[in-house]
Each structure stands twice: as structure tokens, then as C-alpha cells.
Design a protein around this motif. Sequence first.
Motif, mmCIF file in Angstrom:
data_model
loop_
_atom_site.group_PDB
_atom_site.id
_atom_site.type_symbol
_atom_site.label_atom_id
_atom_site.label_comp_id
_atom_site.label_asym_id
_atom_site.label_seq_id
_atom_site.Cartn_x
_atom_site.Cartn_y
_atom_site.Cartn_z
ATOM 1 N N LEU A 278 0.855 -1.176 0.000
ATOM 2 C CA LEU A 278 0.000 0.000 0.000
ATOM 3 C C LEU A 278 0.896 1.232 0.000
ATOM 4 C CD1 LEU A 278 -2.402 -1.255 2.794
ATOM 5 C CD2 LEU A 278 -2.834 -1.280 0.323
ATOM 6 N N LEU A 279 0.798 2.030 -1.055
ATOM 7 C CA LEU A 279 1.628 3.217 -1.213
ATOM 8 C C LEU A 279 0.808 4.472 -0.941
ATOM 9 C CD1 LEU A 279 3.333 2.079 -4.525
ATOM 10 C CD2 LEU A 279 4.396 2.162 -2.263
ATOM 11 N N PRO A 280 1.441 5.553 -0.506
ATOM 12 C CA PRO A 280 0.688 6.778 -0.213
ATOM 13 C C PRO A 280 0.135 7.464 -1.465
ATOM 14 C CG PRO A 280 3.032 7.139 0.095
ATOM 15 C CD PRO A 280 2.851 5.682 -0.187
ATOM 16 N N PHE A 281 0.754 7.246 -2.607
ATOM 17 C CA PHE A 281 0.312 7.864 -3.859
ATOM 18 C C PHE A 281 0.827 7.024 -5.018
ATOM 19 C CE2 PHE A 281 4.116 9.851 -2.201
ATOM 20 C CZ PHE A 281 5.013 9.682 -3.238
ATOM 21 N N ALA A 282 0.231 7.229 -6.180
ATOM 22 C CA ALA A 282 0.648 6.481 -7.369
ATOM 23 C C ALA A 282 1.985 7.021 -7.856
ATOM 24 C CB ALA A 282 -0.409 6.610 -8.463
ATOM 25 N N ASP A 283 2.992 6.182 -7.833
ATOM 26 C CA ASP A 283 4.329 6.536 -8.280
ATOM 27 C C ASP A 283 4.909 5.295 -8.952
ATOM 28 O OD1 ASP A 283 7.164 6.763 -8.421
ATOM 29 O OD2 ASP A 283 7.194 8.182 -6.760
ATOM 30 N N GLU A 284 5.036 5.348 -10.269
ATOM 31 C CA GLU A 284 5.491 4.172 -11.020
ATOM 32 C C GLU A 284 6.850 3.672 -10.550
ATOM 33 O OE1 GLU A 284 3.835 2.148 -13.074
ATOM 34 O OE2 GLU A 284 2.141 3.399 -12.510
ATOM 35 N N ARG A 285 7.710 4.575 -10.122
ATOM 36 C CA ARG A 285 9.032 4.179 -9.637
ATOM 37 C C ARG A 285 8.906 3.331 -8.367
ATOM 38 N NH1 ARG A 285 12.321 6.217 -5.934
ATOM 39 N NH2 ARG A 285 10.999 8.024 -5.631
ATOM 40 N N LEU A 286 8.039 3.766 -7.449
ATOM 41 C CA LEU A 286 7.836 2.994 -6.218
ATOM 42 C C LEU A 286 7.149 1.659 -6.501
ATOM 43 C CD1 LEU A 286 6.689 5.704 -3.646
ATOM 44 C CD2 LEU A 286 8.946 4.669 -3.907
ATOM 45 N N VAL A 287 6.185 1.666 -7.406
ATOM 46 C CA VAL A 287 5.504 0.424 -7.767
ATOM 47 C C VAL A 287 6.506 -0.559 -8.349
ATOM 48 C CG1 VAL A 287 3.822 -0.595 -9.349
ATOM 49 C CG2 VAL A 287 3.237 1.477 -8.074
ATOM 50 N N SER A 288 7.310 -0.092 -9.276
ATOM 51 C CA SER A 288 8.312 -0.948 -9.908
ATOM 52 C C SER A 288 9.284 -1.504 -8.874
ATOM 53 C CB SER A 288 9.065 -0.158 -10.976
ATOM 54 O OG SER A 288 10.076 -0.938 -11.541
ATOM 55 N N ARG A 289 9.707 -0.647 -7.969
ATOM 56 C CA ARG A 289 10.641 -1.064 -6.922
ATOM 57 C C ARG A 289 10.033 -2.140 -6.024
ATOM 58 N NH1 ARG A 289 13.574 3.399 -3.140
ATOM 59 N NH2 ARG A 289 14.938 1.981 -2.035
ATOM 60 N N CYS B 74 0.600 -3.663 -6.010
ATOM 61 C CA CYS B 74 0.648 -2.407 -5.260
ATOM 62 C C CYS B 74 -0.671 -1.671 -5.437
ATOM 63 C CB CYS B 74 1.778 -1.509 -5.764
ATOM 64 S SG CYS B 74 3.419 -2.198 -5.516
ATOM 65 N N PHE B 75 -1.013 -0.855 -4.436
ATOM 66 C CA PHE B 75 -2.208 -0.026 -4.509
ATOM 67 C C PHE B 75 -1.889 1.330 -3.906
ATOM 68 C CE2 PHE B 75 -6.154 1.650 -2.717
ATOM 69 C CZ PHE B 75 -6.931 1.679 -3.875
ATOM 70 N N ALA B 76 -2.225 2.401 -4.648
ATOM 71 C CA ALA B 76 -2.044 3.767 -4.147
ATOM 72 C C ALA B 76 -3.270 4.134 -3.321
ATOM 73 C CB ALA B 76 -1.867 4.733 -5.311
ATOM 74 N N LEU B 77 -3.061 4.546 -2.091
ATOM 75 C CA LEU B 77 -4.156 4.795 -1.164
ATOM 76 C C LEU B 77 -5.058 5.959 -1.561
ATOM 77 C CD1 LEU B 77 -2.287 4.014 2.142
ATOM 78 C CD2 LEU B 77 -4.129 2.690 1.077
ATOM 79 N N GLY B 78 -4.646 6.802 -2.467
ATOM 80 C CA GLY B 78 -5.493 7.887 -2.921
ATOM 81 C C GLY B 78 -6.523 7.460 -3.956
ATOM 82 N N ARG B 79 -6.421 6.230 -4.422
ATOM 83 C CA ARG B 79 -7.335 5.712 -5.447
ATOM 84 C C ARG B 79 -8.662 5.283 -4.801
ATOM 85 N NH1 ARG B 79 -6.208 7.064 -10.137
ATOM 86 N NH2 ARG B 79 -7.472 5.340 -10.845
ATOM 87 N N PRO B 80 -9.735 5.188 -5.598
ATOM 88 C CA PRO B 80 -11.023 4.728 -5.049
ATOM 89 C C PRO B 80 -10.924 3.313 -4.486
ATOM 90 C CG PRO B 80 -11.325 5.742 -7.213
ATOM 91 C CD PRO B 80 -9.836 5.601 -6.994
ATOM 92 N N LEU B 81 -11.627 3.080 -3.397
ATOM 93 C CA LEU B 81 -11.549 1.779 -2.726
ATOM 94 C C LEU B 81 -12.136 0.644 -3.564
ATOM 95 C CD1 LEU B 81 -12.259 2.849 0.933
ATOM 96 C CD2 LEU B 81 -10.076 2.251 -0.118
ATOM 97 N N ASP B 82 -13.027 0.970 -4.490
ATOM 98 C CA ASP B 82 -13.523 -0.076 -5.396
ATOM 99 C C ASP B 82 -12.382 -0.651 -6.224
ATOM 100 O OD1 ASP B 82 -16.128 -0.058 -4.533
ATOM 101 O OD2 ASP B 82 -16.819 1.352 -6.069
ATOM 102 N N GLU B 83 -11.386 0.174 -6.520
ATOM 103 C CA GLU B 83 -10.216 -0.317 -7.256
ATOM 104 C C GLU B 83 -9.406 -1.290 -6.410
ATOM 105 O OE1 GLU B 83 -7.874 2.751 -9.103
ATOM 106 O OE2 GLU B 83 -9.658 3.750 -9.895
ATOM 107 N N LEU B 84 -9.357 -1.052 -5.103
ATOM 108 C CA LEU B 84 -8.675 -1.989 -4.211
ATOM 109 C C LEU B 84 -9.417 -3.325 -4.187
ATOM 110 C CD1 LEU B 84 -6.552 -2.807 -2.156
ATOM 111 C CD2 LEU B 84 -7.924 -1.681 -0.387
ATOM 112 N N ARG B 85 -10.738 -3.273 -4.095
ATOM 113 C CA ARG B 85 -11.528 -4.512 -4.122
ATOM 114 C C ARG B 85 -11.264 -5.284 -5.417
ATOM 115 N NH1 ARG B 85 -15.173 -0.728 -2.026
ATOM 116 N NH2 ARG B 85 -15.702 -1.143 0.128
ATOM 117 N N ALA B 86 -11.282 -4.570 -6.537
ATOM 118 C CA ALA B 86 -11.042 -5.217 -7.835
ATOM 119 C C ALA B 86 -9.634 -5.804 -7.902
ATOM 120 C CB ALA B 86 -11.264 -4.217 -8.966
#
Length: 121
Positions: A75-86, A95-107
Motif C-alpha cells: 500500500l503506497l501513499p500515492f501512485a508513483d510508477e518508480r515505487l511500484v516498480s521497486r 501495489c495499490f495507491a491509497l489515494g485511489r477509489p476503494l472499489d479499485e482496491l476490491r477489484a
Amino acid sequence: MASLRTTRALLLGADESLASLLADVLGDLGIALFLDAADAARPDLVLAHVERGEAILPVLMRARACAAAVPILVLLPFADERLVSRALCQGARACFALGRPLDELRALLRTQFPSLETTHG
């Protein structure tokens, strides 16, 4: 013995408000959330909250120490491709950016962890 066991998720590195929010989201999917590795007793999934890029490796190492063979969702604080890749390169399943809608986390949980779908409909 019953074959339908509650899916257990261990949450690492999160504060109470995030834990409460995630407990609601996961509960909708039939997943019990635990904050302590001893309470989780063999989790099926680890959710690892990472606040900064340099914390990814230590958090993933802690997750592996708590539950060696289970998938890890970072779970990342924001969408950052560098952090996701790492995170993915260091062993996270997704990975999931916490600023995204929670329905996206469910999916994401349903697609990355298909056993949730068959166990909990």
C-alpha cells in the motif's frame, strides 16, 4: 473439518484509521484483517503499508519474516510508477495507491488473489 476457512490478512505499518478503513473494505470480501502476526496465525495475504520509497525493502523483509510464502500487497501513499516498480522487483505481488477509489482496491484483490473469489463468492 470445514473447507471454507476465513481468509486472513495481516496488515503491517498502518495507523488505526487506515486499519479501520481497510478492515471495512476487506470485510466486504470476506477477509479478516489482523494487525499482529501472532493473532493472524498463518495469514493468506500480507498488506504492507509503505510511506517512503526507502522503506519498501525493510517492510517487505518484515512481511516475509511474518509470513514467508504468502503474497504481499504493498500500500503506497500515492501512485508513483518508480515505487511500484521497486516494490514489485523486491517481491510484492501487487501495489495499490491509497489515494485511489476503494472499489479499485476490491477489484485488485479479486484479480490478484483469485482464491478470494472462489472462497467468498
